[in-house]
Design an enzyme around this catalytic site. Sequence first.
Site, PDB file in Angstrom:
ATOM      1  N   LYS A 265       0.859  -1.186   0.000  1.00 16.81           N
ATOM      2  CA  LYS A 265       0.000   0.000   0.000  1.00 16.81           C
ATOM      3  C   LYS A 265       0.897   1.239   0.000  1.00 16.81           C
ATOM      4  CE  LYS A 265      -2.331  -3.051   3.122  1.00 16.81           C
ATOM      5  NZ  LYS A 265      -3.349  -3.616   2.297  1.00 16.81           N
TER       6      LYS A 265
ATOM      7  N   ASP B 124       5.329  12.866  -7.101  1.00 13.09           N
ATOM      8  CA  ASP B 124       6.494  13.572  -7.652  1.00 13.09           C
ATOM      9  C   ASP B 124       7.824  13.086  -7.060  1.00 13.09           C
ATOM     10  OD1 ASP B 124       4.787  15.081  -9.191  1.00 13.09           O
ATOM     11  OD2 ASP B 124       4.746  16.790  -7.820  1.00 13.09           O
TER      12      ASP B 124
END
Length: 400
Positions: free
Chosen positions: A320, A325
């Site tokens: 998970k 970015d």
Amino acid sequence: MKWVLILCGLLILIIIWLVLDFRLGRRKHLLKANKVETAILHGELEIYTHGKEFFRSYFTELQHAEKHIHILYYIVKNDSFGQEFFTILKERARVGVEVRLLIDRLGSLTIKKKEVSELKDAGVHVAFCNRVRPPFLFYSAQVRNHRKISIIDGKIGFMGGFNIGKEYIDKDPKLSPWRDYQLQITGESVNFLQSEFFIDWNECALEKVDYRPEYFPKLPKGRIRHRFIPTEAGALEENFIQLIRKSTKSIIIGTPYFIPSAAIFAELLKALQRGVHLTLIVPYTADHALVQEASYRYLRRLLKAGALIYQYKNGFYHAKTLLIDEKICDIGTANFDRRSFFLNKEINCYIYDRSFIEKVMKVIEEDILDSKRMTLTQLNKPNLLRTVKETAARAVCHFL
């Protein structure tokens, strides 16, 4: 004909009851839910991706505990591995270590009274959280404590995707090897995990715990900047929306279940429209019925919009993570699905350290190499059984 009308009437009443139960239960949950998050903390983090390696280290730390062990798990299975876990807890309790085990009532349904009695007889404090309770039986059955955290002597913490059961150490032929992301935490942020454990414990256990200083030793600051965010009742959706909106270059999502909310899915499409590269890693093999079929309608639209989607084939993918970015990395207990967004109690760690994120990126690159790229042609290939399953999954996707 009379019996048919009676059965139809009963079915309508049941549906009305379920809808009212769920809506009223959710309203109450929203009113009492608290939004909590830490400031930026500094500690040391290690990531584990393989169960045998993680549990070797984890069990060693448990066996060397001197003062207290505090554990919260969603699933503890009553199998040979679960018994090994129980044996360690009982052994530490018998030599005077304070051991508290908090487990989700439905997630750990296989744990019987016999095992609980044996733990308590050895001195282990055991409590179940999120029991099914009136007046909202259906809603309370859906809201689970999905957090998985451990704190040992107040100095070392663990959190992530692993539960306790033989599949997590590659002893389930269908789901092996099991791929997951688990954090080991040291430094000042362990105190927050400790306090979060006590919040959940005191909410559910009959025996309440006072916040004694010994539980919160003075801990050194580490190098890695991060913070913890526990969520429930919709807070996770808001947090993920804010993260997605910050993206300017790339988004990477790793999840065993991809069933986004309408609002989150809209943000992902907007990100693609403004030129953000979206990469998604999901399992090739499913561990629950309908979860894959529930994702297909979203995956089709993402593929059309230019997203890259990979299906992990080297075992079962349960990790998970969300990377924005390559500057913000989320690892925690939350899946990218509506159950985690709106129902479950979860806890995630947002990491801002470049060197650690690079380490996570290497793990993700390995996972992509062990994956098969999904295509729109593959998803659009006529398949009657899949179409039926997709229709069924769409009706119950909120609870998958």
